[in-house]
Design an enzyme around this catalytic site. Structure first.
Site: not given
Length: 232
Positions: A7, A9, A52, A57, A150, A155
């Protein structure tokens, strides 16, 4: 079979527009079982983190300012993933960012044929249901209590469990004794006693048994089977 669940970010949604990877987490699984090996790194994106993205995260510009650049960890990452299939949720997003970063470093992109998308798997197995990582954890009873925001490694660890459930569950590698044509003996269980096979026993009644049965039947008054015999 070795597979890598991963995963990322990022600073946003569009790598060609200047967005970068800020974190990657990779979890190794072998025959659908986590091995405990993983790769995890934060990266300095060399740009500000939009509000945002930070809300998603929790990674700030200050926190990432002293972290290595992607190019400094790229070879280590490629060594870890090797030639294994790469599993991600909405995989085209993560692959797009990963290959953008690799090409930016002058390294070859990861072939798209290695991509396994758990979002596509979930939509195929459970059409009409919710398919977010949180929703799939709820569906399969996977503990997600630590997922406040996140995080790439967390994740990836959750997704590894989801992937196992989507592809057959924990019994996917179960082999039956009948399939192996052998039985493993535990030495700690003590000595094994060999038993002599007995010949099959005769089950046909002896003549004296038949005679006793006929004498018993003859004593019955108006037996039920006589009524059906008269109808026939």
């Amino acid at each position: 079979m070795r597979e890598i669940v991963f995963d990322t970010e990022t600073t946003g949604l569009n790598p060609s527009g200047g967005d970068r990877i800020v974190e990657i987490g990779c979890v190794e699984i072998y025959n659908r079982v986590e091995t405990g090996r993983h790769f995890h790194a934060y990266f300095n994106p060399e740009r500000e983190i939009p509000t945002e993205a930070e809300a998603v995260h929790g990674l700030t510009t200050i926190f990432l300012s002293d972290k290595p650049r992607f190019s400094e960890k790229a070879e280590e990452l490629l060594e870890f993933i090797a030639d294994a299939p790469l599993i991600a949720h909405n995989a085209s997003f993560d692959f797009g960012f990963l290959n953008f970063e690799l090409e930016r470093c002058g390294l070859p992109a990861v072939c798209i044929s290695r991509m396994v998308d758990t979002l596509a798997l979930a939509r195929s197995r459970h059409p009409g249901a919710k398919h977010s990582l949180d929703a799939l954890c709820v569906r399969f009873g996977i503990d997600r209590s630590q997922r406040i925001k996140h995080g790439a490694l967390l994740d990836a660890q959750l997704l590894a469990q989801v992937y196992v459930e989507l592809t057959g569950g924990r019994q996917i590698g179960l082999g039956l004794v009948a399939d192996t044509k052998s039985v493993a003996v535990d030495p700690a269980a003590g000595p094994v006693t060999a038993r002599e096979l007995r010949p099959p026993r005769p089950h046909a009644p002896a003549e004296e048994e038949l005679e006793r049965h006929r004498a018993f039947i003859a004593q019955l008054v108006d037996p039920l089977w006589d009524r059906f015999a008269a109808v026939c």
